[in-house]
Write an enzyme that holds these catalytic residues in place. Sequence first.
Site, PDB file in Angstrom:
ATOM      1  N   HIS A   1       0.832  -1.215   0.000  1.00  0.00           N
ATOM      2  CA  HIS A   1       0.000   0.000   0.000  1.00  0.00           C
ATOM      3  C   HIS A   1       0.869   1.269   0.000  1.00  0.00           C
ATOM      4  O   HIS A   1       0.543   2.260   0.651  1.00  0.00           O
ATOM      5  CB  HIS A   1      -0.937   0.036   1.223  1.00  0.00           C
ATOM      6  CG  HIS A   1      -1.976  -1.043   1.237  1.00  0.00           C
ATOM      7  ND1 HIS A   1      -3.270  -0.845   0.805  1.00  0.00           N
ATOM      8  CD2 HIS A   1      -1.917  -2.328   1.639  1.00  0.00           C
ATOM      9  CE1 HIS A   1      -3.966  -1.961   0.952  1.00  0.00           C
ATOM     10  NE2 HIS A   1      -3.168  -2.881   1.445  1.00  0.00           N
TER      11      HIS A   1
ATOM     12  N   ASN B   1     -10.396  -2.573   2.806  1.00  0.00           N
ATOM     13  CA  ASN B   1     -10.086  -2.630   1.377  1.00  0.00           C
ATOM     14  C   ASN B   1     -11.370  -2.437   0.585  1.00  0.00           C
ATOM     15  O   ASN B   1     -12.469  -2.494   1.144  1.00  0.00           O
ATOM     16  CB  ASN B   1      -9.501  -4.002   1.012  1.00  0.00           C
ATOM     17  CG  ASN B   1      -8.001  -4.120   1.306  1.00  0.00           C
ATOM     18  OD1 ASN B   1      -7.323  -3.124   1.537  1.00  0.00           O
ATOM     19  ND2 ASN B   1      -7.490  -5.335   1.286  1.00  0.00           N
TER      20      ASN B   1
ATOM     21  N   HIS C   1      -3.635   0.804  12.497  1.00  0.00           N
ATOM     22  CA  HIS C   1      -3.399  -0.450  13.219  1.00  0.00           C
ATOM     23  C   HIS C   1      -4.739  -1.026  13.669  1.00  0.00           C
ATOM     24  O   HIS C   1      -5.545  -0.315  14.272  1.00  0.00           O
ATOM     25  CB  HIS C   1      -2.500  -0.161  14.423  1.00  0.00           C
ATOM     26  CG  HIS C   1      -2.324  -1.312  15.366  1.00  0.00           C
ATOM     27  ND1 HIS C   1      -2.283  -2.615  14.936  1.00  0.00           N
ATOM     28  CD2 HIS C   1      -2.170  -1.357  16.718  1.00  0.00           C
ATOM     29  CE1 HIS C   1      -2.129  -3.406  15.988  1.00  0.00           C
ATOM     30  NE2 HIS C   1      -2.065  -2.666  17.076  1.00  0.00           N
TER      31      HIS C   1
HETATM   32  C1  HEM Z   1      -8.096  -8.297   5.120  1.00  0.00           C
HETATM   33  C2  HEM Z   1      -6.848  -8.206   4.860  1.00  0.00           C
HETATM   34  C3  HEM Z   1      -6.093  -6.922   4.788  1.00  0.00           C
HETATM   35  C4  HEM Z   1      -6.538  -5.650   4.576  1.00  0.00           C
HETATM   36  C5  HEM Z   1      -7.953  -5.195   4.367  1.00  0.00           C
HETATM   37  C6  HEM Z   1      -5.394  -4.770   4.615  1.00  0.00           C
HETATM   38  C7  HEM Z   1      -5.441  -3.419   4.434  1.00  0.00           C
HETATM   39  C8  HEM Z   1      -4.358  -2.582   4.490  1.00  0.00           C
HETATM   40  C9  HEM Z   1      -4.385  -1.178   4.204  1.00  0.00           C
HETATM   41  C10 HEM Z   1      -5.600  -0.387   3.816  1.00  0.00           C
HETATM   42  C11 HEM Z   1      -3.127  -0.725   4.345  1.00  0.00           C
HETATM   43  C12 HEM Z   1      -2.675   0.712   4.080  1.00  0.00           C
HETATM   44  C13 HEM Z   1      -2.624   1.477   5.348  1.00  0.00           C
HETATM   45  C14 HEM Z   1      -2.247   2.882   5.067  1.00  0.00           C
HETATM   46  O1  HEM Z   1      -2.898   3.523   4.228  1.00  0.00           O
HETATM   47  O2  HEM Z   1      -1.296   3.373   5.713  1.00  0.00           O
HETATM   48  C15 HEM Z   1      -2.324  -1.808   4.721  1.00  0.00           C
HETATM   49  C16 HEM Z   1      -1.006  -1.722   4.974  1.00  0.00           C
HETATM   50  C17 HEM Z   1      -0.307  -2.748   5.442  1.00  0.00           C
HETATM   51  N1  HEM Z   1      -0.754  -4.033   5.641  1.00  0.00           N
HETATM   52 FE1  HEM Z   1      -2.533  -4.753   5.343  1.00  0.00          FE
HETATM   53  N2  HEM Z   1      -4.290  -5.511   4.871  1.00  0.00           N
HETATM   54  C18 HEM Z   1      -4.688  -6.826   4.986  1.00  0.00           C
HETATM   55  C19 HEM Z   1      -3.944  -7.884   5.285  1.00  0.00           C
HETATM   56  C20 HEM Z   1      -2.711  -7.762   5.770  1.00  0.00           C
HETATM   57  C21 HEM Z   1      -1.974  -8.830   6.358  1.00  0.00           C
HETATM   58  C22 HEM Z   1      -2.462 -10.269   6.515  1.00  0.00           C
HETATM   59  C23 HEM Z   1      -0.803  -8.306   6.755  1.00  0.00           C
HETATM   60  C24 HEM Z   1       0.326  -8.987   7.434  1.00  0.00           C
HETATM   61  C25 HEM Z   1       0.225 -10.058   8.167  1.00  0.00           C
HETATM   62  C26 HEM Z   1      -0.794  -6.909   6.382  1.00  0.00           C
HETATM   63  C27 HEM Z   1       0.241  -6.043   6.579  1.00  0.00           C
HETATM   64  C28 HEM Z   1       0.270  -4.736   6.177  1.00  0.00           C
HETATM   65  C29 HEM Z   1       1.414  -3.885   6.315  1.00  0.00           C
HETATM   66  C30 HEM Z   1       2.765  -4.281   6.863  1.00  0.00           C
HETATM   67  C31 HEM Z   1       1.044  -2.636   5.840  1.00  0.00           C
HETATM   68  C32 HEM Z   1       1.902  -1.372   5.773  1.00  0.00           C
HETATM   69  C33 HEM Z   1       1.565  -0.532   6.972  1.00  0.00           C
HETATM   70  C34 HEM Z   1       2.409   0.692   7.134  1.00  0.00           C
HETATM   71  O3  HEM Z   1       3.553   0.707   6.687  1.00  0.00           O
HETATM   72  O4  HEM Z   1       1.913   1.650   7.735  1.00  0.00           O
HETATM   73  N3  HEM Z   1      -1.982  -6.615   5.809  1.00  0.00           N
HETATM   74  N4  HEM Z   1      -3.088  -2.946   4.814  1.00  0.00           N
END
Ligand code: HEM
Length: 750
Positions: free
Chosen positions: A131, A203, A395
């Site tokens: 993202h 999402n 978070h």
């Molecule tokens: C339903 C499943 C998931 C959704 C809806 C989702 C949604 C998102 C969204 C919207 C962001 C962007 C946040 C922002 O705008 O700063 C993000 C970032 C991220 N997601 Fe997910 N994600 C999902 C699953 C996962 C899973 C399973 C993991 C890890 C186990 C993960 C790890 C991350 C990480 C590491 C970031 C970057 C966050 C940052 O650097 O601030 N996500 N996710």
Amino acid sequence: MDSSKPVKAVKDAVGAAAAKVAEALTSEIPGKPGSAPATVEEPTTPHEPLPPKKEQGTPDARTPTGAGTGVPAALKAQQGAYLTTSQGARLRDTDHSLKAGPRGPILMQDHHFREKITHFDHERIPERVVHARGTGAHGVFTGYGTAEGVTRAGFLAKGKETPVFVRFSTVLGSRGSADTVRDTRGFATKFYTDEGTFDLVANNIPVFFIQDAIKFPDIIHAGKPHPDREIPQAQSAHDTFWDFVSLHTEAQHHTIWNMSDRGIPRSYRTMEGFGVHTFRLVNAAGETSLVKFHWKPKLGVHSLDWEEAQIAAGVDPDFHRRDLYDAIEAGAFPEWELGIQVFPDTPEETFAGIDLLDPTKIVPEELAPVQRIGKLVLNRTPTNFFAETEQVAFHLGHLPPGIDVTNDPLLQGRLFSYVDTQLTRLGGPNYPQIPINRPHAPVNDMLRDGFHQHAVHAGVAPYRPNSLDGGNPFTTEENAFADLPVVVAEAPKVRANPVSFDDHYSQVRLFWLSMSPVEREHIIRAYTFELGKCYEQAIKERQLRCLANVDPVLCAEVAKGLGLPAPEPAVPLAEAQPSPALSQVGGAWPPDGRLIGIVVDPAAGLGDVAEVRRAVFAAGMVPLLIAPHGGEVDGTPVQRTFATARSVEFDAILLAGAPVPAPDALPARDAKAGAAGPATVDPRVLLLVEEAWRHAKAIGAWGAGETVLREAGVAGTPGVVTAGSGADALAAVQELLAAHRVWERFPATV
Ligand code: HEM
């Protein structure tokens, strides 16, 4: 309509907000959050498109004061009469380094040079691991009070207003990648509630690729560019992605959503959002319910055509970012309603046979209607993109009392991952003190020290109980987040999924059966395109075997496009009931913030175009005048020239004239005209109309504009209207816009 009014309303409101902000800043204690940022009054109709903001906007009320000086940092930058060093010493020269003579080397003692270059050298921080490409905006959430029976979360109370910050994103691409690629979109919302921050990290697709978070690195490694050549950027059309999803068949449901029009939204304003996981709500009596969160856009769910998305990625890689900011700055504030599907909290955690802990499954809205519980309005763009959009940290564990998590194994893993990655991305444990991340609820924690500590904590006893610091920091039952005594079954430690997670195809088929013919056609084309970009025959064949388990027509059509035989299903086709709510075709939607391109011929004058522009504004849309040259036509400003306009930008085209070919027009069309003789209409206008037609957009013409329709060969076709006046042409086009596109124009063969 007097289009200056809304501008004035916005300016007045911004002025009032700035005054409040200045007041809040001077009274702020470092380390303690200040008051919520003021919100800008909502004008009722859009106004003239504005050039990008030149002056600083409304600073966030929680911006920390400049260390030691009492000068608000955000207001200090470039606003004083003198340029200074970071230490406040006035500078007399910032253009020349200190040298041993005009031709000599730079002296080590040039502390201004060193400060300026060193800071620049360290300006970049790591982009998000996923993202990375995103866009943020501020807004207000207002509760309806309709969720009070299921949750005690105070921000959902009737009429309660809560400031929010939303970040939209793509998943796979780097920070500078194009907006309109085929991908899932993030829709993350930070609610600064009085009871602590709530992050709904959603999402635009309601299911996920994997069922267990331990596979997240695997799916992302497969989707990101290949490690050897680092291509392709921001694409799923490559071997490793399709290798993964055809081997991990639980990914097939998310994948068909990506291959559908949901993978290429028209705008962030026209996207649904989904919390994906099932959450647990707790009401005032301590009773619990299971819920799924939904965002419903006021404008409906609309998408780009694939060719449009590809063109936009080239001609305007910032397509979605620009659309969001233009809409907000034009006063067409985007809106969504927050909704919940509510399920009884039973020990099985299922509803209608669907496992609520499986993040690859939806619960069709026809079985559990989405109940609206509040409204989100985005009304302010960031003042500083880096400070807000890049530094915001979401978070899933940011939960106010009344909202809790479930054991969904994907959700459980996410609870660990976000904080972990942010520790690196934002440089240590104090990123919750960055202004955009500060809660609006009072903070009284015992977290101390660490890199970039901004608070000046007084006292000697950051522990409890203590007998030194004027009494203990109390814990309390009142309005506190309570960990629910959910029973965790006595069970052996295993690395395994519940058996119900083994069904990987029934809801993929449900989605396919819920699509209209034109949407199915788009899905077939998307699979054919994406698999056609793969090199490995074995991967294409394996994915075809997956599609055979979804639907024979889908499989056969994609196989035909790939030039491969269609395999037989390996599992019986599921008995799935279509869910009409999943289709984007149908319904009538408000035109708010739609962009109407109006082609004029300066040689013939504007005629009734001024009146048409007023009517477009009055309908809540934005008119953009398109002329052969910039400047003005008959005193009306030109927003796009034939050199800068491209059809993808507009939702509909109005033709008020038939401009003749100009000397700087592309010669290709004249050559193509061949025997029929040279074109009588500027070829760039014809390209605009042909593309708009191909992408099933409404086109209206009157007077000389009808010549363009004839020359482009589109006169008399569906969704192309001619009228006696501009007002009538606009009315007809507006009616067509309610359906988003002229769907009959797409060939639907399945
Ligand atoms: C339903 C499943 C998931 C959704 C809806 C989702 C949604 C998102 C969204 C919207 C962001 C962007 C946040 C922002 O705008 O700063 C993000 C970032 C991220 N997601 Fe997910 N994600 C999902 C699953 C996962 C899973 C399973 C993991 C890890 C186990 C993960 C790890 C991350 C990480 C590491 C970031 C970057 C966050 C940052 O650097 O601030 N996500 N996710």
